[in-house]
Design a protein around this motif. Structure first.
Motif, PDB file in Angstrom:
ATOM      1  N   SER A   1      38.462 -75.870 -20.131  1.00  0.00           N
ATOM      2  CA  SER A   1      39.502 -76.791 -19.671  1.00  0.00           C
ATOM      3  C   SER A   1      39.318 -78.145 -20.350  1.00  0.00           C
ATOM      4  O   SER A   1      38.209 -78.516 -20.737  1.00  0.00           O
ATOM      5  N   GLY A   2      40.416 -78.862 -20.479  1.00  0.00           N
ATOM      6  CA  GLY A   2      40.353 -80.202 -21.048  1.00  0.00           C
ATOM      7  C   GLY A   2      40.717 -80.285 -22.514  1.00  0.00           C
ATOM      8  O   GLY A   2      41.057 -81.359 -23.012  1.00  0.00           O
ATOM      9  N   GLN A   3      40.648 -79.143 -23.225  1.00  0.00           N
ATOM     10  CA  GLN A   3      41.033 -79.160 -24.644  1.00  0.00           C
ATOM     11  C   GLN A   3      42.562 -79.144 -24.735  1.00  0.00           C
ATOM     12  O   GLN A   3      43.202 -78.254 -24.203  1.00  0.00           O
ATOM     13  N   LYS A   4      43.118 -80.148 -25.386  1.00  0.00           N
ATOM     14  CA  LYS A   4      44.569 -80.268 -25.499  1.00  0.00           C
ATOM     15  C   LYS A   4      45.060 -79.512 -26.730  1.00  0.00           C
ATOM     16  O   LYS A   4      44.681 -79.837 -27.856  1.00  0.00           O
ATOM     17  N   LEU A   5      45.907 -78.503 -26.502  1.00  0.00           N
ATOM     18  CA  LEU A   5      46.322 -77.622 -27.596  1.00  0.00           C
ATOM     19  C   LEU A   5      47.815 -77.683 -27.905  1.00  0.00           C
ATOM     20  O   LEU A   5      48.264 -77.097 -28.876  1.00  0.00           O
TER      21      LEU A   5
ATOM     22  N   SER B   1      43.002 -71.289 -31.174  1.00  0.00           N
ATOM     23  CA  SER B   1      43.401 -69.940 -30.765  1.00  0.00           C
ATOM     24  C   SER B   1      42.325 -69.272 -29.913  1.00  0.00           C
ATOM     25  O   SER B   1      42.639 -68.515 -28.987  1.00  0.00           O
ATOM     26  N   THR B   2      41.070 -69.535 -30.235  1.00  0.00           N
ATOM     27  CA  THR B   2      39.977 -68.994 -29.420  1.00  0.00           C
ATOM     28  C   THR B   2      40.032 -69.548 -28.005  1.00  0.00           C
ATOM     29  O   THR B   2      39.885 -68.804 -27.030  1.00  0.00           O
ATOM     30  N   ILE B   3      40.255 -70.854 -27.888  1.00  0.00           N
ATOM     31  CA  ILE B   3      40.358 -71.478 -26.569  1.00  0.00           C
ATOM     32  C   ILE B   3      41.530 -70.879 -25.792  1.00  0.00           C
ATOM     33  O   ILE B   3      41.394 -70.501 -24.620  1.00  0.00           O
ATOM     34  N   LYS B   4      42.671 -70.770 -26.453  1.00  0.00           N
ATOM     35  CA  LYS B   4      43.868 -70.280 -25.763  1.00  0.00           C
ATOM     36  C   LYS B   4      43.713 -68.823 -25.325  1.00  0.00           C
ATOM     37  O   LYS B   4      44.027 -68.471 -24.179  1.00  0.00           O
TER      38      LYS B   4
ATOM     39  N   LEU C   1      51.624 -71.566 -34.466  1.00  0.00           N
ATOM     40  CA  LEU C   1      50.598 -70.730 -35.094  1.00  0.00           C
ATOM     41  C   LEU C   1      49.488 -70.384 -34.105  1.00  0.00           C
ATOM     42  O   LEU C   1      48.959 -69.266 -34.130  1.00  0.00           O
ATOM     43  N   VAL C   2      49.117 -71.325 -33.248  1.00  0.00           N
ATOM     44  CA  VAL C   2      48.094 -71.062 -32.229  1.00  0.00           C
ATOM     45  C   VAL C   2      48.547 -69.927 -31.319  1.00  0.00           C
ATOM     46  O   VAL C   2      47.786 -68.995 -31.018  1.00  0.00           O
TER      47      VAL C   2
END
Length: 317
Positions: free
Chosen positions: A92-96, A173-176, A242-243
């Motif tokens: 959480s917290g990573q802005k994508l 993409s890994t985070i998502k 792309l993500v």
């Protein structure tokens, strides 16, 4: 879905610092709290006998308690609500999304790589057009060397920039994809809780982890179209698009990446299988992020080692 006389805890995302992608956190929060506090209801609890033996009961019997010297504890004794969200907090917290720093940086890297290589090709072509009008003087040789050095630098710069864009795309993409898989694990846990209480059946749900190899391959293809140069369609698509594309490809590949099942006869065994599934998903994400840190360090070093463009020595042609 919630336990009897309870509603999902809609404040859970804010309370536990969770990304809004984790849609099932309000349900898990209320289920975990309900199970941890049997004194607040007359349903599931563990009776502890004087011998130390323990037995799980679906309902409280006040008369039986009075007739037998037992004590009561939670069916998930020793746990706490926050523990159910530890892996989700790490993702959480990573802005994508659009307009975020990650989006703008990634799009900038893709644009820079494509444009540098595009203008490098134009420069080389223009040089060849005028070369036939030059003689073999020293000045012309110097100009040719200079333009050749620019072309070499631009090509390598474009290549490194594209690889940096791939790294950033792989990270996002890994985070998502990992968030989506953790949320799926949460859904399976809620389903298992609901089945255990309302159906008195053995719940089960398969949990998969994002295929890291697919993320890497699809990210490279998305930025480079499978070749060494960035193409206009990737630039036009936008980083956020792309993500979604890369993460979606990894999730589709997950049919081959079965990790574990959330199941169990007891409440605690159900919860333990959930923790195991989450740990597997988080480990894969952590392994990928660790590898990407090493990759970006290597690319930065390559960029720093690029030979400087030589000084242009002018003279009569």
């Amino acid at each position: 879905m919630a336990p009897p006389d309870r509603k999902p805890d809609l404040d859970a995302p804010e309370k536990y610092n969770l990304d809004l992608d984790f849609h099932h956190s309000p349900e898990i929060s209320v289920w975990a709290d309900w199970l941890l506090h049997p004194e607040q209801h007359d349903y599931w609890r563990i009776y502890v006998y004087p011998s130390g033996d323990k037995e799980e009961f679906p309902r409280r019997s006040k008369q039986w308690e009075q007739e037998n010297p037992v004590t009561t504890e939670s069916v998930i004794q020793g746990l706490y609500v926050e523990q159910f969200f530890d892996p989700a907090q790490g993702l959480s917290g990573q802005k994508l999304g659009d307009a975020t720093i990650m989006h703008l940086t990634g799009q900038g890297l893709i644009n820079a790589s494509w444009r540098v290589e595009d203008w490098s090709d134009r420069l080389a072509g223009g040089f060849e057009d005028v070369r036939k009008y030059w003689d073999n003087s020293t000045a012309c040789t110097n100009a040719g060397d200079f333009l050749g050095a620019i072309n070499t630098y631009a090509k390598k710069h474009a290549e490194i920039t594209a690889q940096m864009a791939v790294v950033l795309l792989r990270y996002a993409s890994t985070i998502k994809a990992s968030r989506q898989r953790l949320d799926e694990a949460m859904k399976q846990l809620v389903d298992a809780f609901h089945t255990k209480h309302y159906a008195s059946d053995t719940p089960t749900g398969k949990i998969l982890a994002a295929a890291i190899s697919v993320i890497a391959a699809t990210a490279l293809t998305a930025v480079t179209a499978g070749g060494s140069s960035v193409v206009a369609p990737a630039v036009a698509a936008g980083m956020a698009t792309l993500v979604d594309k890369v993460a979606g490809a990894a999730l589709e590949e997950d049919v081959k990446q079965e990790i574990t099942e959330i199941k169990g006869q007891s409440w605690r065994s159900i919860v333990d299988s959930y923790f195991f599934a989450q740990a597997e998903i988080l480990k894969r994400a952590g392994d990928e992020v660790g590898a990407l840190k090493s990759e970006i360090t290597k690319l930065k070093a390559e960029l720093a080692r690029l030979a400087p463009i030589p000084e242009l020595k002018v003279g009569p042609c």
